[in-house]
Design a protein around this motif. Structure first.
Motif, PDB file in Angstrom:
ATOM      1  N   LEU A   6     -14.510   0.320   0.020  1.00  0.00           N
ATOM      2  CA  LEU A   6     -13.152   0.630   0.732  1.00  0.00           C
ATOM      3  C   LEU A   6     -13.371  -0.369   1.869  1.00  0.00           C
ATOM      4  CD1 LEU A   6     -10.416   1.810   1.170  1.00  0.00           C
ATOM      5  CD2 LEU A   6     -11.814   3.866   1.953  1.00  0.00           C
ATOM      6  N   LEU A   7     -12.525  -1.358   1.839  1.00  0.00           N
ATOM      7  CA  LEU A   7     -12.738  -2.160   2.932  1.00  0.00           C
ATOM      8  C   LEU A   7     -11.073  -2.081   3.699  1.00  0.00           C
ATOM      9  CD1 LEU A   7     -13.942  -5.405   1.013  1.00  0.00           C
ATOM     10  CD2 LEU A   7     -15.261  -3.966   2.564  1.00  0.00           C
ATOM     11  N   ASN A   8     -10.122  -1.684   3.311  1.00  0.00           N
ATOM     12  CA  ASN A   8      -8.968  -1.560   4.359  1.00  0.00           C
ATOM     13  C   ASN A   8      -9.302  -0.923   5.340  1.00  0.00           C
ATOM     14  OD1 ASN A   8      -6.382  -0.221   5.003  1.00  0.00           O
ATOM     15  ND2 ASN A   8      -5.771  -1.942   4.011  1.00  0.00           N
ATOM     16  N   ILE A   9      -9.130  -1.423   6.530  1.00  0.00           N
ATOM     17  CA  ILE A   9      -9.278  -0.633   7.882  1.00  0.00           C
ATOM     18  C   ILE A   9      -8.642   0.597   8.148  1.00  0.00           C
ATOM     19  CG2 ILE A   9      -9.327  -0.772  10.444  1.00  0.00           C
ATOM     20  CD1 ILE A   9      -9.962  -3.798   9.994  1.00  0.00           C
ATOM     21  N   ALA A  10      -7.489   0.475   7.855  1.00  0.00           N
ATOM     22  CA  ALA A  10      -6.487   1.827   8.158  1.00  0.00           C
ATOM     23  C   ALA A  10      -6.884   2.931   6.983  1.00  0.00           C
ATOM     24  CB  ALA A  10      -5.034   1.259   7.850  1.00  0.00           C
ATOM     25  N   LEU A  11      -7.080   2.656   5.774  1.00  0.00           N
ATOM     26  CA  LEU A  11      -7.482   3.650   4.811  1.00  0.00           C
ATOM     27  C   LEU A  11      -8.800   4.133   5.186  1.00  0.00           C
ATOM     28  CD1 LEU A  11      -6.659   5.195   2.477  1.00  0.00           C
ATOM     29  CD2 LEU A  11      -7.191   3.118   1.002  1.00  0.00           C
ATOM     30  N   SER A  12      -9.729   3.326   5.293  1.00  0.00           N
ATOM     31  CA  SER A  12     -10.924   3.746   5.543  1.00  0.00           C
ATOM     32  C   SER A  12     -11.016   4.625   6.994  1.00  0.00           C
ATOM     33  CB  SER A  12     -12.015   2.624   5.957  1.00  0.00           C
ATOM     34  OG  SER A  12     -13.193   3.197   6.346  1.00  0.00           O
ATOM     35  N   ARG A  13     -10.351   4.360   8.006  1.00  0.00           N
ATOM     36  CA  ARG A  13     -10.113   5.144   9.024  1.00  0.00           C
ATOM     37  C   ARG A  13      -9.552   6.459   8.795  1.00  0.00           C
ATOM     38  NH1 ARG A  13      -5.891   6.611  11.564  1.00  0.00           N
ATOM     39  NH2 ARG A  13      -4.635   4.493  10.705  1.00  0.00           N
ATOM     40  N   VAL A  14      -8.675   6.527   8.237  1.00  0.00           N
ATOM     41  CA  VAL A  14      -7.815   7.977   7.550  1.00  0.00           C
ATOM     42  C   VAL A  14      -8.733   8.584   6.813  1.00  0.00           C
ATOM     43  CG1 VAL A  14      -5.984   8.986   6.031  1.00  0.00           C
ATOM     44  CG2 VAL A  14      -5.511   7.272   7.829  1.00  0.00           C
ATOM     45  N   LYS A 105       7.412  15.719  -3.197  1.00  0.00           N
ATOM     46  CA  LYS A 105       7.687  14.884  -2.023  1.00  0.00           C
ATOM     47  C   LYS A 105       7.986  15.641  -0.763  1.00  0.00           C
ATOM     48  CE  LYS A 105      11.622  13.408  -4.481  1.00  0.00           C
ATOM     49  NZ  LYS A 105      12.791  12.435  -4.564  1.00  0.00           N
ATOM     50  N   GLU A 106       8.061  16.929  -0.917  1.00  0.00           N
ATOM     51  CA  GLU A 106       8.122  17.926   0.250  1.00  0.00           C
ATOM     52  C   GLU A 106       6.884  18.173   0.762  1.00  0.00           C
ATOM     53  OE1 GLU A 106      10.195  21.386  -0.874  1.00  0.00           O
ATOM     54  OE2 GLU A 106      12.188  20.127  -1.264  1.00  0.00           O
ATOM     55  N   LEU A 107       5.852  18.159  -0.097  1.00  0.00           N
ATOM     56  CA  LEU A 107       4.459  18.218   0.037  1.00  0.00           C
ATOM     57  C   LEU A 107       3.920  17.018   1.105  1.00  0.00           C
ATOM     58  CD1 LEU A 107       1.431  19.672  -0.093  1.00  0.00           C
ATOM     59  CD2 LEU A 107       1.072  18.429  -1.808  1.00  0.00           C
ATOM     60  N   SER A 108       4.481  15.845   0.660  1.00  0.00           N
ATOM     61  CA  SER A 108       4.053  14.493   1.394  1.00  0.00           C
ATOM     62  C   SER A 108       4.378  14.859   3.181  1.00  0.00           C
ATOM     63  CB  SER A 108       4.686  13.293   0.965  1.00  0.00           C
ATOM     64  OG  SER A 108       6.259  13.243   1.179  1.00  0.00           O
ATOM     65  N   ARG A 109       5.075  15.662   3.297  1.00  0.00           N
ATOM     66  CA  ARG A 109       5.672  15.789   4.613  1.00  0.00           C
ATOM     67  C   ARG A 109       4.588  16.096   5.564  1.00  0.00           C
ATOM     68  NH1 ARG A 109      11.021  19.016   3.500  1.00  0.00           N
ATOM     69  NH2 ARG A 109      12.428  17.187   3.102  1.00  0.00           N
ATOM     70  N   SER A 110       3.644  16.841   4.817  1.00  0.00           N
ATOM     71  CA  SER A 110       2.159  17.389   5.490  1.00  0.00           C
ATOM     72  C   SER A 110       1.053  16.559   5.341  1.00  0.00           C
ATOM     73  CB  SER A 110       2.148  18.877   5.064  1.00  0.00           C
ATOM     74  OG  SER A 110       1.856  18.878   3.729  1.00  0.00           O
ATOM     75  N   ALA A 111       1.195  15.399   4.646  1.00  0.00           N
ATOM     76  CA  ALA A 111       0.106  14.693   4.521  1.00  0.00           C
ATOM     77  C   ALA A 111      -0.483  13.942   5.705  1.00  0.00           C
ATOM     78  CB  ALA A 111       0.441  13.713   3.439  1.00  0.00           C
ATOM     79  N   ARG A 112      -1.733  13.749   5.853  1.00  0.00           N
ATOM     80  CA  ARG A 112      -2.133  12.932   6.934  1.00  0.00           C
ATOM     81  C   ARG A 112      -1.694  11.533   6.887  1.00  0.00           C
ATOM     82  NH1 ARG A 112      -6.881  14.671   9.584  1.00  0.00           N
ATOM     83  NH2 ARG A 112      -6.632  12.739  10.942  1.00  0.00           N
ATOM     84  N   ALA A 113      -1.981  10.991   5.619  1.00  0.00           N
ATOM     85  CA  ALA A 113      -1.337   9.609   5.365  1.00  0.00           C
ATOM     86  C   ALA A 113      -0.840   9.426   3.733  1.00  0.00           C
ATOM     87  CB  ALA A 113      -2.370   8.740   5.601  1.00  0.00           C
ATOM     88  N   VAL A 114      -0.082   8.334   3.357  1.00  0.00           N
ATOM     89  CA  VAL A 114       0.345   8.106   2.527  1.00  0.00           C
ATOM     90  C   VAL A 114       0.111   6.794   2.253  1.00  0.00           C
ATOM     91  CG1 VAL A 114       2.527   7.890   0.894  1.00  0.00           C
ATOM     92  CG2 VAL A 114       2.276   9.841   2.473  1.00  0.00           C
ATOM     93  N   VAL A 115      -0.577   6.557   1.053  1.00  0.00           N
ATOM     94  CA  VAL A 115      -1.224   5.311   0.508  1.00  0.00           C
ATOM     95  C   VAL A 115      -0.293   4.652  -0.613  1.00  0.00           C
ATOM     96  CG1 VAL A 115      -3.079   3.904  -0.172  1.00  0.00           C
ATOM     97  CG2 VAL A 115      -3.320   5.815   0.986  1.00  0.00           C
ATOM     98  N   ARG A 116       0.650   3.683  -0.276  1.00  0.00           N
ATOM     99  CA  ARG A 116       1.559   2.950  -1.199  1.00  0.00           C
ATOM    100  C   ARG A 116       0.978   1.960  -1.803  1.00  0.00           C
ATOM    101  NH1 ARG A 116       6.065  -0.930  -0.046  1.00  0.00           N
ATOM    102  NH2 ARG A 116       7.161  -0.919  -1.863  1.00  0.00           N
ATOM    103  N   THR A 117       1.001   2.150  -3.041  1.00  0.00           N
ATOM    104  CA  THR A 117       0.489   1.027  -4.247  1.00  0.00           C
ATOM    105  C   THR A 117       1.552   0.299  -4.656  1.00  0.00           C
ATOM    106  OG1 THR A 117       0.673   2.126  -6.188  1.00  0.00           O
ATOM    107  CG2 THR A 117      -1.242   2.700  -4.813  1.00  0.00           C
TER     108      THR A 117
END
Length: 134
Positions: A6-14, A105-117
């Motif tokens: 995992l090299l993506n900085i933002a994703l690794s941080r999350v 989709k409602e659960l996504s409101r409480s996610a720490r982050a959403v990773v869009r592929t």
């Protein structure tokens, strides 16, 4: 330089910041992201990066206790479902729950982050619930 894939900085941080029970979502290109939820947008073009590649890379660093899928995934049977089934069988995803796509989709409101592929197969979305390594 990191030794893990995992090299993506933002994703690794999350991933590093997740606590027990926190939710990280990996979604297809069409899934809406609620206002106020961090978006890590990896999408480049149709299918790039694909859902399975992103999921497998995240799993190299994230301890998953359980996961949530949309019931509609069972009807549409996107290619990612076979991978999700295999990962569940191997214990990498913990317990499985199903919600309607609207409830996911409602659960996504409480996610720490959403990773869009860049995935363009409908319902290729998963909510990963963080576990602990001890």
């Amino acid at each position: 330089m990191k030794k893990t894939p995992l090299l993506n900085i933002a994703l690794s941080r999350v991933v590093a910041s997740l606590g027990h029970g926190d939710v990280l979502m990996i979604v297809d290109a069409g899934m809406p992201v609620p206002a106020g939820v961090e978006l890590i947008d990896l999408a480049l073009t149709h299918g790039v990066p694909d859902f399975v590649s992103v999921l497998n890379t995240v799993l190299t660093e994230m301890q998953v206790e359980s996961h949530v899928l949309a019931e509609e995934m069972l009807v549409k049977q996107p290619p990612a479902l076979a991978t999700l089934d295999s990962l569940k069988s191997n214990g990498a995803l913990g317990e499985r729950r199903f919600l309607s796509h609207q409830a996911l989709k409602e659960l996504s409101r409480s996610a720490r982050a959403v990773v869009r592929t860049g995935e363009c197969q409908p319902y290729s979305n998963v909510a990963l619930v963080a576990g602990v390594v001890f």
